[in-house]
Design a protein around this motif. Structure first.
Motif: not given
Length: 113
Positions: A24-26, A48-56, A58-74
């Protein structure tokens, strides 16, 4: 190997971080700081700007999401294409570093650089 332009250092380090495992990001921010021995400290906006660019690209992709302490962790993962691009860039950097070292040794020995 393709003749793509070199990756910027933050992108190279993000891909390197994700080559180990999905994160995840952190987690990426702290891993990049560790990999670079404190030389590169990504801010959230830059990450997050780099992650968006790398994802567009096709170099990275979302793997999964989870909620930790009420916050979304992608979580993000390296794609096959991302692994190839990282390998190409690592090889390019190694070639350039070898050339630099060889020329510095030649210079230090009094030869032509």
């Amino acid at each position: 190997m393709s003749k793509s332009r070199g990756l910027q250092e933050p992108s190279f380090l993000i891909l390197t971080s994700l080559a180990h495992e999905p994160q995840h990001g952190y987690g990426i921010i702290t891993d990049v700081e560790r990999i670079s021995q404190g030389e590169v400290r990504l801010r959230a906006g830059t990450l997050y700007a780099a992650l968006d660019r790398l994802q567009s690209e096709g170099l990275i992709a979302e793997d999964r999401e989870e909620i930790v302490d009420g916050r979304l962790r992608r979580y993000y993962r390296l794609t096959g294409e991302g692994g190839l691009r990282l390998a190409e860039e690592a090889a390019r950097l190694q070639r350039n570093a070898r050339t630099a070292v060889t020329r510095l040794r030649t210079r230090q020995a009094g030869g032509i650089a």
